[in-house]
Design a protein around this motif. Structure first.
Motif, mmCIF file in Angstrom:
data_model
loop_
_atom_site.group_PDB
_atom_site.id
_atom_site.type_symbol
_atom_site.label_atom_id
_atom_site.label_comp_id
_atom_site.label_asym_id
_atom_site.label_seq_id
_atom_site.Cartn_x
_atom_site.Cartn_y
_atom_site.Cartn_z
ATOM 1 N N GLN A 1 0.749 -1.091 -0.070
ATOM 2 C CA GLN A 1 0.003 0.106 -0.135
ATOM 3 C C GLN A 1 0.761 1.228 0.084
ATOM 4 N N VAL A 2 2.104 1.132 0.619
ATOM 5 C CA VAL A 2 2.862 2.334 0.697
ATOM 6 C C VAL A 2 3.309 2.738 -0.889
ATOM 7 N N VAL A 3 3.705 1.515 -1.480
ATOM 8 C CA VAL A 3 4.183 1.598 -2.806
ATOM 9 C C VAL A 3 3.243 2.130 -3.764
ATOM 10 N N VAL A 4 1.915 1.621 -3.869
ATOM 11 C CA VAL A 4 0.675 2.284 -4.542
ATOM 12 C C VAL A 4 0.703 3.818 -4.364
ATOM 13 N N GLY A 5 0.392 4.016 -2.894
ATOM 14 C CA GLY A 5 0.364 5.270 -2.344
ATOM 15 C C GLY A 5 1.113 6.191 -2.864
ATOM 16 N N VAL A 6 2.566 6.033 -2.808
ATOM 17 C CA VAL A 6 3.590 6.978 -2.869
ATOM 18 C C VAL A 6 3.511 7.167 -4.708
ATOM 19 N N ALA A 7 3.269 6.084 -5.314
ATOM 20 C CA ALA A 7 3.017 6.250 -6.699
ATOM 21 C C ALA A 7 1.985 7.047 -7.350
ATOM 22 N N GLU A 8 0.785 6.856 -6.611
ATOM 23 C CA GLU A 8 -0.240 7.950 -6.599
ATOM 24 C C GLU A 8 -0.041 9.129 -6.590
ATOM 25 N N VAL A 9 0.706 9.704 -5.486
ATOM 26 C CA VAL A 9 1.126 10.888 -5.129
ATOM 27 C C VAL A 9 1.998 11.507 -6.414
ATOM 28 N N LEU A 10 3.193 10.892 -6.824
ATOM 29 C CA LEU A 10 3.997 11.254 -7.874
ATOM 30 C C LEU A 10 3.067 11.386 -9.336
ATOM 31 N N GLY A 11 2.263 10.377 -9.358
ATOM 32 C CA GLY A 11 1.406 10.362 -10.586
ATOM 33 C C GLY A 11 0.503 11.514 -10.630
ATOM 34 N N GLN A 12 0.127 12.051 -9.774
ATOM 35 C CA GLN A 12 -0.955 13.357 -9.540
ATOM 36 C C GLN A 12 -0.102 14.762 -9.562
ATOM 37 N N PHE A 13 1.122 14.770 -8.754
ATOM 38 C CA PHE A 13 1.715 16.021 -8.614
ATOM 39 C C PHE A 13 3.131 15.987 -9.182
ATOM 40 N N GLY A 14 3.764 14.855 -9.552
ATOM 41 C CA GLY A 14 5.045 14.961 -10.157
ATOM 42 C C GLY A 14 6.120 15.331 -9.333
ATOM 43 N N ARG A 15 6.009 15.588 -7.970
ATOM 44 C CA ARG A 15 6.996 15.520 -7.178
ATOM 45 C C ARG A 15 6.423 15.486 -5.707
ATOM 46 N N LEU A 16 7.704 15.476 -4.815
ATOM 47 C CA LEU A 16 7.131 15.426 -3.295
ATOM 48 C C LEU A 16 8.204 16.046 -2.615
ATOM 49 N N ASP A 17 8.086 17.316 -1.703
ATOM 50 C CA ASP A 17 8.985 17.893 -1.151
ATOM 51 C C ASP A 17 9.105 17.696 0.387
ATOM 52 N N ALA A 18 7.985 17.087 1.388
ATOM 53 C CA ALA A 18 7.914 16.847 2.643
ATOM 54 C C ALA A 18 7.235 15.627 2.758
ATOM 55 N N LEU A 19 7.644 15.030 3.908
ATOM 56 C CA LEU A 19 7.000 13.697 4.315
ATOM 57 C C LEU A 19 6.734 13.864 5.591
ATOM 58 N N ILE A 20 5.670 13.892 6.439
ATOM 59 C CA ILE A 20 5.456 14.026 7.759
ATOM 60 C C ILE A 20 4.707 12.595 8.373
ATOM 61 N N ASN A 21 5.465 12.001 8.891
ATOM 62 C CA ASN A 21 5.126 10.833 9.607
ATOM 63 C C ASN A 21 4.516 10.731 10.824
ATOM 64 N N ASN A 22 3.385 10.888 10.797
ATOM 65 C CA ASN A 22 2.516 11.031 11.926
ATOM 66 C C ASN A 22 1.272 10.005 12.369
ATOM 67 N N ALA A 23 0.991 9.068 11.193
ATOM 68 C CA ALA A 23 0.094 8.094 11.574
ATOM 69 C C ALA A 23 0.919 7.048 12.505
ATOM 70 N N ALA A 24 -0.025 6.591 13.599
ATOM 71 C CA ALA A 24 0.417 5.790 14.791
ATOM 72 C C ALA A 24 -0.959 5.010 15.220
#
Length: 258
Positions: A74-97
């Motif tokens: 799910q992480v692999v697919v989710g990150v791919a969705e983000v890059l497919g939608q926006f083409g870049r990533l500048d920040a990751l906030i690991n809050n889920a717990a």
């Protein structure tokens, strides 16, 4: 208090942030704050219904993706969705717990309970860092891990949560060493933050005693955390990496005898 809407949104600054566990609480507060500063924010959460609802309420600069961060696929697919939608990533906030700090007494703690907490709270951030790292490097991005003051102090029967957050703090400086100088990695350790929805805060307000025990005179808010996270993502924190920032109203420095 930031609820779901954004009162002072600024034009999109072209930067994209992924915030996990963003359907409620601190994650939602961070997402709303960053949107107000002009970020495009991807809200990731396992709660599809609420996640989609709050993303719609936050406006055009919010986008929801369903993700169980303990599941590598799910992480692999989710990150791919983000890059497919926006083409870049500048920040990751690991809050889920898994936020409940209490587990059964040690003698009754099942290995599967321990493993589930560590899978979400520690392995999840590792997986996200792994798959986001190439895109963060490309834009000299930043990672912020939400740890806890329980990295420094404990209550009875909190082994799984304390170990997961302590591990995440150590992972923070390990990642800072591995990903630097292209990616900065820091940790924010909240203490008592009243992260309930506004309606619940209004119907069941905290007591004066609960506020007064803090040297700062009050319990924390999601904005207290979100403002610090936003600063850590900014150019003003360009010389800051591998560090822990405690947001607890002074409680971990308070001497208590009774």
């Amino acid at each position: 208090m930031i609820e779901w809407g954004v009162e002072r949104a600024t034009p999109n600054n072209g930067k994209v942030a992924l915030v996990t566990g963003a359907a409620r609480g601190i994650g939602l507060g961070i997402a709303a704050w960053l949107i107000a500063e002009g970020w495009q924010v991807v809200l990731a959460d396992t709660d599809r219904v609420r996640g989609s609802k709050v993303a719609k309420a936050l406006g055009d600069n919010a986008w929801f993706v369903a993700m169980d961060i303990s599941q590598e696929s799910q992480v692999v697919v989710g990150v791919a969705e983000v890059l497919g939608q926006f083409g870049r990533l500048d920040a990751l906030i690991n809050n889920a717990a898994i936020a409940d700090p209490h587990n059964p007494p040690l003698e009754s703690l099942e290995l599967n309970q321990w493993n589930r907490v560590l899978a979400v709270n520690l392995s999840g951030p590792l997986l996200l860092a792994k798959y986001c790292a190439p895109y963060l490097r490309a834009h000299y991005g930043s990672i912020v891990n939400l740890t806890s003051t329980r990295t420094q102090q404990s209550e009875p029967n909190s082994e799984a949560y304390a170990a997961s957050k302590g591990g995440l703090l150590a992972l923070t400086h390990a990642l800072a060493a591995s990903l630097g100088p292209d990616v900065r990695v820091n940790a924010v350790s909240p203490g008592w933050i009243d992260a309930r929805d506004l309606a619940e805060r209004r119907t069941a307000p905290l007591s004066n005693l609960e506020h007064a025990q803090h040297p700062a005179g009050r319990v924390g808010t999601v904005e207290d955390v979100a403002g610090l996270v936003a600063w850590l993502l900014s150019g003003n924190a360009g010389f800051v990496t591998g560090q822990e920032f405690v947001v607890d109203g002074g409680m971990t420095r308070k001497m208590i005898y009774l």
